[in-house]
Design a protein around this motif. Structure first.
Motif, short mmCIF file in Angstrom:
data_model
loop_
_atom_site.label_atom_id
_atom_site.label_comp_id
_atom_site.label_asym_id
_atom_site.label_seq_id
_atom_site.Cartn_x
_atom_site.Cartn_y
_atom_site.Cartn_z
N ILE A 1 0.69 -1.30 0.24
CA ILE A 1 -0.05 0.22 0.32
C ILE A 1 0.81 1.10 0.22
O ILE A 1 0.69 2.00 0.22
N GLY A 2 1.99 1.19 0.06
CA GLY A 2 3.19 2.55 -0.54
C GLY A 2 4.33 2.52 0.63
O GLY A 2 4.85 0.82 0.73
N LYS A 3 5.41 3.31 0.39
CA LYS A 3 6.55 2.99 1.04
C LYS A 3 6.02 2.80 1.95
O LYS A 3 5.20 3.93 3.29
N ALA A 4 7.45 2.15 2.80
CA ALA A 4 7.29 1.87 4.14
C ALA A 4 9.00 3.00 4.64
O ALA A 4 9.18 3.55 4.23
N VAL A 5 8.61 3.02 6.08
CA VAL A 5 9.80 3.79 7.02
C VAL A 5 11.19 3.84 6.84
O VAL A 5 11.98 4.62 7.14
N TRP A 6 10.67 2.19 6.61
CA TRP A 6 12.91 1.87 6.78
C TRP A 6 12.92 1.86 5.24
O TRP A 6 12.62 1.86 4.36
N GLU A 7 14.69 1.62 5.38
CA GLU A 7 15.36 1.36 4.78
C GLU A 7 14.87 0.65 4.04
O GLU A 7 15.03 -1.00 4.51
N PRO A 8 14.77 0.75 2.78
CA PRO A 8 14.81 -0.94 1.94
C PRO A 8 16.47 -1.64 2.04
O PRO A 8 17.86 -1.90 2.42
N ILE A 9 16.00 -3.47 1.93
CA ILE A 9 17.27 -4.51 2.68
C ILE A 9 17.57 -4.45 0.92
O ILE A 9 19.42 -4.74 0.45
N ILE A 10 17.20 -5.04 0.06
CA ILE A 10 17.70 -5.01 -1.53
C ILE A 10 17.08 -3.57 -2.20
O ILE A 10 16.05 -3.71 -2.14
N THR A 11 17.02 -3.90 -3.71
CA THR A 11 16.10 -3.05 -4.62
C THR A 11 15.10 -3.55 -5.28
O THR A 11 15.25 -4.53 -4.68
N GLU A 12 14.61 -2.44 -4.89
CA GLU A 12 12.83 -2.89 -5.79
C GLU A 12 13.34 -3.74 -7.04
O GLU A 12 12.25 -4.52 -6.72
N ASP A 13 14.09 -3.30 -7.84
CA ASP A 13 14.19 -4.36 -9.28
C ASP A 13 14.49 -5.50 -8.93
O ASP A 13 14.67 -6.09 -9.28
N GLU A 14 15.73 -5.66 -8.00
CA GLU A 14 15.95 -7.22 -7.50
C GLU A 14 14.73 -8.28 -6.65
O GLU A 14 14.17 -9.08 -7.32
N GLY A 15 13.93 -6.86 -6.04
CA GLY A 15 12.91 -7.96 -5.17
C GLY A 15 11.42 -7.85 -6.70
O GLY A 15 11.33 -9.19 -6.08
N GLU A 16 11.63 -7.80 -7.55
CA GLU A 16 10.35 -7.57 -8.27
C GLU A 16 10.64 -9.27 -9.19
O GLU A 16 10.32 -10.20 -9.23
N ARG A 17 12.28 -8.78 -9.20
CA ARG A 17 13.04 -10.37 -10.02
C ARG A 17 12.95 -11.28 -9.28
O ARG A 17 12.88 -12.80 -9.81
N LEU A 18 12.86 -11.41 -7.77
CA LEU A 18 12.95 -12.71 -6.86
C LEU A 18 11.41 -12.94 -6.84
O LEU A 18 10.85 -14.36 -7.26
N ARG A 19 10.92 -12.37 -7.22
CA ARG A 19 8.87 -13.05 -7.59
C ARG A 19 9.10 -13.23 -7.68
O ARG A 19 8.10 -14.38 -8.28
N ARG A 20 9.30 -12.29 -9.84
CA ARG A 20 9.19 -13.28 -10.73
C ARG A 20 9.37 -14.83 -10.68
O ARG A 20 8.60 -15.15 -10.58
N LYS A 21 10.55 -14.94 -10.11
CA LYS A 21 11.18 -16.30 -10.66
C LYS A 21 10.70 -16.59 -9.71
O LYS A 21 10.38 -18.24 -10.21
N LEU A 22 10.64 -16.51 -8.61
CA LEU A 22 10.09 -18.14 -6.74
C LEU A 22 9.30 -17.90 -7.57
O LEU A 22 8.31 -18.89 -6.34
N LEU A 23 8.02 -16.98 -7.57
CA LEU A 23 6.21 -16.80 -7.14
C LEU A 23 5.77 -17.72 -8.23
O LEU A 23 4.63 -18.00 -8.83
N ASP A 24 6.53 -18.27 -9.75
CA ASP A 24 5.92 -17.89 -11.00
C ASP A 24 5.35 -19.25 -10.80
O ASP A 24 6.27 -20.47 -10.50
#
Ligand code: ZN
Length: 468
Positions: free
Chosen positions: A240-263
């Motif tokens: 629902i939006g950006k969180a107040v904490w700093e990301p641990i990995i980049t959004e790009d990495e995250g999206e790629r992980l989702r594609r890869k692991l949730l496919d």
């Protein structure tokens, strides 16, 4: 019953909660405005009071102003988010009722729609107070839900439940040891390393989940695909939006992980569909379930040592010959006089069924009890495990006996059809084959090979346990 009102008051109050106070009021106002719209009432004035004066006994300017406006006939209705927002003490409520009654204001409502003045006598008071009390728990829950939504929208973390891996107890600061682990896991997963291999690595490194448990591939998948890791706030499974904490990995990495692991195409266990004996084979050495485990072009079943399967890793068997062998045995059995006897003789003794039922229930209860005893510290974890496995073994036996007694009909349509089925066996699809096998076969234990690497079938290694 909806009457037109043209000069309604809305009352909201800052709560005593220490966080998100402004948001709290905003929510109350939104809900009250929606209520006005629903009733086609026109709002003349919004009053926002605050708690501090309510507690200190000082004047509450906004509240007093509203009372004055009501008393002087300028308001014809009141919408308040909840009665406890309006009054802290029964005494105040009395005064409020008096003012409203004298001014002829009968429409005092909450968005939950359960409070309306009818007439201004003592009976009404009692009714109101009862309604307020009855509403209290409901309102707490509602406030809780509202609160969770507000917190989520502000990007702050929710504090309940286990601490998320990679973050400290405040759920905002990165965990100095775990955050780098997440980065490494993400990098390796994106480079093609399997979750099984990563979970094994975590285990070898002695890195556990935040609850001190060993990693499974599915928990690992959940962590690596959680948008929290790239600084997103998730509420009810939605980003629902950006969180107040700093990301641990980049959004790009995250999206790629989702594609890869949730496919879904990757996740459906393709092999399972090709392995007719999936879930039916047991390692003859350690008793664990065997899994599909191809090597090169050869399909195999194996007792696996990985993070998910916990076997001994000591028994493997080539699938094709084994499946042929089992199918043959099943079809043979379908035509056997022995099976006919089992099915035609009604040997089911009701007493026996009832006794089994009772034993199963008692053991299931015992398992709960053991877990409770452990939770209460009455027994150690090791003691619990020992007793658990004893009870589980007995439970399993009884369940099997129970299903033997009560479900012999599963196989009825195949009985005596062995010869016929054999002829068309290879034209049946896998799920048809599996259905036939399962109708008569409970499970098969596979003993370790005496001549390793042999592709043919050694019947001595195969110990079937027939259902019928
Ligand atoms: Zn094993």
């Amino acid at each position: 019953m909806t009457k037109t009102r043209n000069a309604v008051a809305i009352y909201a109050r800052i709560s005593q909660d220490r966080t998100g106070e402004e948001l709290g009021v905003k929510r109350q106002l939104q809900d009250c405005r929606a209520e006005a719209e629903k009733r086609s009432w026109t709002v003349a004035q919004e009053y926002v009071g605050d708690d501090i004066s309510a507690y200190s006994g000082k004047k509450r300017p906004e509240y007093e102003r509203m009372l004055r406006d009501i008393a002087e006939g300028r308001r014809d209705g009141v919408i308040v988010w909840h009665m406890d927002r309006l009054h802290r003490q029964p005494k105040e409520l009395e005064g409020f009722v008096e003012v409203c009654t004298r001014a002829g204001v009968r429409d005092v409502v909450t968005p939950s729609g359960d409070l309306e003045f009818a007439n201004g006598d003592g009976l009404l008071m009692a009714r109101l107070l009862a309604a307020v009390a009855a509403n209290e728990s409901d309102s707490k829950r509602r406030r809780g839900k509202r609160k969770a939504q507000e917190i989520a929208e502000s990007g702050k973390p929710m504090m309940g439940g286990p601490r998320p891996f990679g973050f400290q107890d405040d759920r905002v600061s990165h965990h100095p040891a775990e955050a780098p682990v997440i980065r490494q896991l993400a990098r390796r997963a994106l480079a093609g390393e399997t979750l099984t291999s990563l979970a094994t690595w975590l285990q070898d490194e002695g890195i556990t989940t935040t609850q001190g448990k060993e990693w499974r591939t599915n928990t690992l998948r959940t962590v690596l695909t959680n948008p929290r890791m790239w600084g997103m706030r998730v509420h009810q499974k939605q980003v629902i939006g950006k969180a107040v904490w700093e990301p641990i990995i980049t959004e790009d990495e995250g999206e790629r992980l989702r594609r890869k692991l949730l496919d879904p195409a990757r996740r459906t266990n393709r092999s399972a569909r090709r392995y007719a004996l999936s879930g039916m084979l047991e390692c003859g050495k350690c008793g664990n379930r065997m899994h599909s485990h191809p090597r090169g072009q050869y399909r195999r079943y194996g007792c696996l040592k990985g993070p998910d399967s916990r076997g001994c890793g000591g028994v493997f068997i080539y699938a094709e010959k084994l499946e042929e062998f089992i199918a043959e045995a099943v079809l043979y059995r379908l035509d056997s006089p022995e099976l006919h006897r089992t099915l035609t003789e009604d040997t089911t003794a009701p007493d026996e069924v009832r006794a089994l039922e009772e034993a199963i229930e008692a053991d299931a209860a015992k398992l709960d009890e053991l877990a409770e005893m452990w939770a209460d510290g009455d027994i150690t974890r090791a003691q619990m495990k020992t007793m658990q496995s004893r009870v589980e073994a007995r439970l399993e036996d009884n369940r099997r006996a129970f299903s033997r007694l009560t479900h012999p009909a599963d196989a009825a349509e195949y009985i005596g059809q062995g010869q016929e089925l054999r002829q068309k066996w290879h034209t049946l699809n896998l799920s048809q084959q599996v259905a036939i096998i399962k109708a008569v076969l409970h499970k098969v234990a596979i003993l370790p090979a005496t001549t390793p690497g042999r592709h043919g079938i050694d019947p001595n290694r195969v110990v079937p346990e027939w259902r019928l």
